[in-house]
Design an enzyme around this catalytic site. Structure first.
Site, PDB file in Angstrom:
ATOM      1  N   PRO A 136     -92.824 -84.757  19.995  1.00 49.00           N
ATOM      2  CA  PRO A 136     -92.933 -83.331  19.685  1.00 49.00           C
ATOM      3  C   PRO A 136     -92.981 -82.523  20.976  1.00 49.00           C
ATOM      4  O   PRO A 136     -93.758 -82.818  21.879  1.00 49.00           O
ATOM      5  CB  PRO A 136     -94.257 -83.241  18.919  1.00 49.00           C
ATOM      6  CG  PRO A 136     -95.045 -84.431  19.373  1.00 49.00           C
ATOM      7  CD  PRO A 136     -94.052 -85.500  19.680  1.00 49.00           C
TER       8      PRO A 136
ATOM      9  N   CYS B 116    -101.753 -82.244  24.187  1.00 47.39           N
ATOM     10  CA  CYS B 116    -101.100 -81.144  24.889  1.00 47.39           C
ATOM     11  C   CYS B 116    -101.949 -80.711  26.080  1.00 47.39           C
ATOM     12  O   CYS B 116    -103.144 -80.425  25.928  1.00 47.39           O
ATOM     13  CB  CYS B 116    -100.886 -79.960  23.957  1.00 47.39           C
ATOM     14  SG  CYS B 116    -100.038 -78.581  24.759  1.00 47.39           S
TER      15      CYS B 116
ATOM     16  N   LYS C  28    -101.716 -88.206  18.408  1.00 52.01           N
ATOM     17  CA  LYS C  28    -101.057 -88.243  19.714  1.00 52.01           C
ATOM     18  C   LYS C  28    -102.041 -87.747  20.764  1.00 52.01           C
ATOM     19  O   LYS C  28    -102.624 -86.670  20.620  1.00 52.01           O
ATOM     20  CB  LYS C  28     -99.797 -87.371  19.735  1.00 52.01           C
ATOM     21  CG  LYS C  28     -98.977 -87.571  21.010  1.00 52.01           C
ATOM     22  CD  LYS C  28     -97.641 -86.841  20.931  1.00 52.01           C
ATOM     23  CE  LYS C  28     -96.714 -87.275  22.077  1.00 52.01           C
ATOM     24  NZ  LYS C  28     -97.207 -86.846  23.395  1.00 52.01           N
TER      25      LYS C  28
ATOM     26  N   GLY D   3     -94.212 -91.424  27.751  1.00 50.13           N
ATOM     27  CA  GLY D   3     -94.340 -91.030  29.144  1.00 50.13           C
ATOM     28  C   GLY D   3     -93.297 -91.661  30.046  1.00 50.13           C
ATOM     29  O   GLY D   3     -93.289 -92.872  30.247  1.00 50.13           O
TER      30      GLY D   3
ATOM     31  N   ARG E 284     -88.925 -85.521  27.368  1.00 55.30           N
ATOM     32  CA  ARG E 284     -88.086 -84.706  28.252  1.00 55.30           C
ATOM     33  C   ARG E 284     -86.726 -85.345  28.543  1.00 55.30           C
ATOM     34  O   ARG E 284     -85.741 -84.634  28.750  1.00 55.30           O
ATOM     35  CB  ARG E 284     -88.839 -84.442  29.563  1.00 55.30           C
ATOM     36  CG  ARG E 284     -90.026 -83.473  29.402  1.00 55.30           C
ATOM     37  CD  ARG E 284     -90.851 -83.412  30.660  1.00 55.30           C
ATOM     38  NE  ARG E 284     -91.554 -84.668  30.909  1.00 55.30           N
ATOM     39  CZ  ARG E 284     -92.116 -84.993  32.073  1.00 55.30           C
ATOM     40  NH1 ARG E 284     -92.035 -84.166  33.098  1.00 55.30           N
ATOM     41  NH2 ARG E 284     -92.748 -86.145  32.215  1.00 55.30           N
TER      42      ARG E 284
END
Length: 336
Positions: A16, A100, A142, A204, A228
C-alpha cells in the site's frame, strides 16, 4: 499462501502506497502478476468518510477479490468502526497500518508511532479483530521493526498480533526513524518468522527477482511485498513470480508492450479521477514509466505542462511512434 479463507495465487504482493495504489493501479498490478494488493490507507475518522478522497478509496468496482483495505488511526473504537464500515463497502481483508513513518501520521499517534505504545497496539488489534470476526473477514497488520534501533519490538508485536487473532503480518525491515533511508535489514523479519506461526510477508528494498528470492530464502517469509520498485514498472510482479517458479528471467517488455500498458493505465486513471484531477495525477505515473527512457529529460517537462487528458495521451502516442514496437526496452529503462 493463505490469508484467512483466501488462497493467493503467488507470493508477490503490492505494498500500500498513499497516492499510488489506487484502484486503477491495483487492478493493473494484479493483471501483471501480483498475487495480492492492499489499498491506500483509509482514515478511521468517520468525519472524513464523505470526503472526495476517501470516497475514491472506497470504490472497489471491478477489482479482483480479495479486496484488501488498509485503515489507519489511533483510537481503538474508531478503528473497529472503520473496519466494519469498509467491509460494508466491499473489503474482504482489513489491514491495519502501524508502519507509516510520515510526520502527519505519526504526529497523531498513528502509523508507526503506535510502536511506542504496545498497550494501545494490543487494544486496537483486539477491537478490530473482534469486530471483523463475526463478518468472516480476516485482519492483517503492516508494521516496522520498531520506533528506532534502540527499541526494536517487532517480535513482541508479532506475538501479540498472533495471540489476538491477526491472520498475517507484513514487516518492513526498517524502524520508523529510518524512514526510507539506508538499507532494509532482514534479520528482524527472519527472527519474527521463527517466532510466529501466522504468515509473515517481507517488505523493504525488494526491487528484482534475485532480491525477492534472496529475501524469501534468508527470512523464511511466506511472501514478499514490493512498493517503490513497482512505480512505473508494474510488470515487476510477473518478473518476480516467473523467476521464483522457474529460476529463469522473463524477456523485458518491448516498446509496444510498454505503450499498451501505459495507455491502458492512463485510460482507467482518467475514468477514475475525471479530467481535471486525472491529467494532473497521471503526471507522476508517466514520469515513473519513462524516467530512464531516451529523451525523457526533454519530453517529461512537456507532459507536465499539458492540462487535458486528450493532449496528454496524444503526446505519449507520438513519443512511442518514434520507437519500433518490437524493440525491447533496455535493462536501464526497464527499471524506470
Amino acid at each position: 499462501m493463505r490469508i484467512g479463507p483466501w488462497t493467493l495465487p503467488n507470493p508477490v504482493f503490492v505494498a500500500p502506497m498513499a497516492g499510488v495504489t489506487d484502484r486503477p493501479y491495483r487492478k493493473l498490478c494484479k493483471a501483471l502478476g501480483a498475487g495480492y494488493a492492499v489499498s491506500e490507507m483509509a482514515a478511521s475518522n468517520p468525519r472524513l468518510w464523505d470526503s472526495v478522497k476517501t470516497s475514491r478509496r472506497l470504490d472497489h468496482e471491478g477489482e479482483i477479490d480479495p479486496v484488501a483495505v488498509q485503515i489507519a488511526g489511533s483510537d481503538p473504537e474508531m478503528m473497529a468502526e472503520a473496519a466494519v464500515f469498509n467491509v460494508g463497502k466491499g473489503a474482504r481483508i482489513i489491514d491495519i497500518n502501524m508502519g507509516c513513518p510520515v510526520k502527519k501520521v505519526c504526529n497523531v499517534a498513528s502509523g508507526s508511532a503506535l510502536l511506542r505504545d504496545e498497550a494501545r497496539v494490543a487494544e486496537i488489534l483486539r477491537r478490530v479483530v473482534d469486530a471483523c470476526r463475526p463478518l468472516g473477514v480476516p485482519v492483517t497488520l503492516k508494521t516496522r521493526t520498531g520506533w528506532d534501533h534502540a527499541s526494536r519490538n517487532a517480535v513482541r508485536v508479532a506475538r501479540l498480533a498472533q495471540d489476538l487473532g491477526v491472520a498475517a503480518i507484513t514487516l518492513h525491515g526498517r524502524t520508523r526513524c529510518d524512514l526510507y533511508q539506508g538499507q532494509a535489514e532482514y534479520d528482524t523479519i527472519r527472527q519474527v518468522k521463527q517466532e510466529v506461526e501466522i504468515p509473515v510477508i517481507a517488505n523493504g528494498d525488494i526491487d528484482s527477482p534475485e532480491k525477492a528470492r534472496y529475501v524469501l530464502e534468508y527470512t523464511g517469509a511466506d511472501a514478499v511485498m514490493v512498493g517503490r520498485a513497482a512505480q512505473g514498472r508494474p510488470w515487476i510482479f510477473r518478473e518476480i513470480s516467473h523467476y521464483l517458479a522457474s529460476g529463469q528471467h522473463m524477456a523485458p517488455p518491448t516498446y509496444g508492450e510498454l505503450r499498451g500498458c501505459l495507455l491502458d493505465h492512463l485510460e482507467e486513471h482518467y475514468r477514475f479521477y475525471g479530467e481535471f484531477i486525472g491529467v494532473r495525477s497521471a503526471r507522476k505515473h508517466i514520469g515513473w514509466y519513462l524516467a530512464d527512457m531516451p529523451e525523457a529529460t526533454q519530453f517529461l517537462p512537456r507532459i507536465n505542462a499539458i492540462s487535458n487528458t486528450g493532449d496528454q495521451t496524444r503526446a505519449i502516442e507520438q513519443w512511442f511512434d518514434r520507437h519500433p514496437p518490437n524493440e525491447p526496452i533496455t535493462a536501464t529503462a526497464a527499471r524506470a
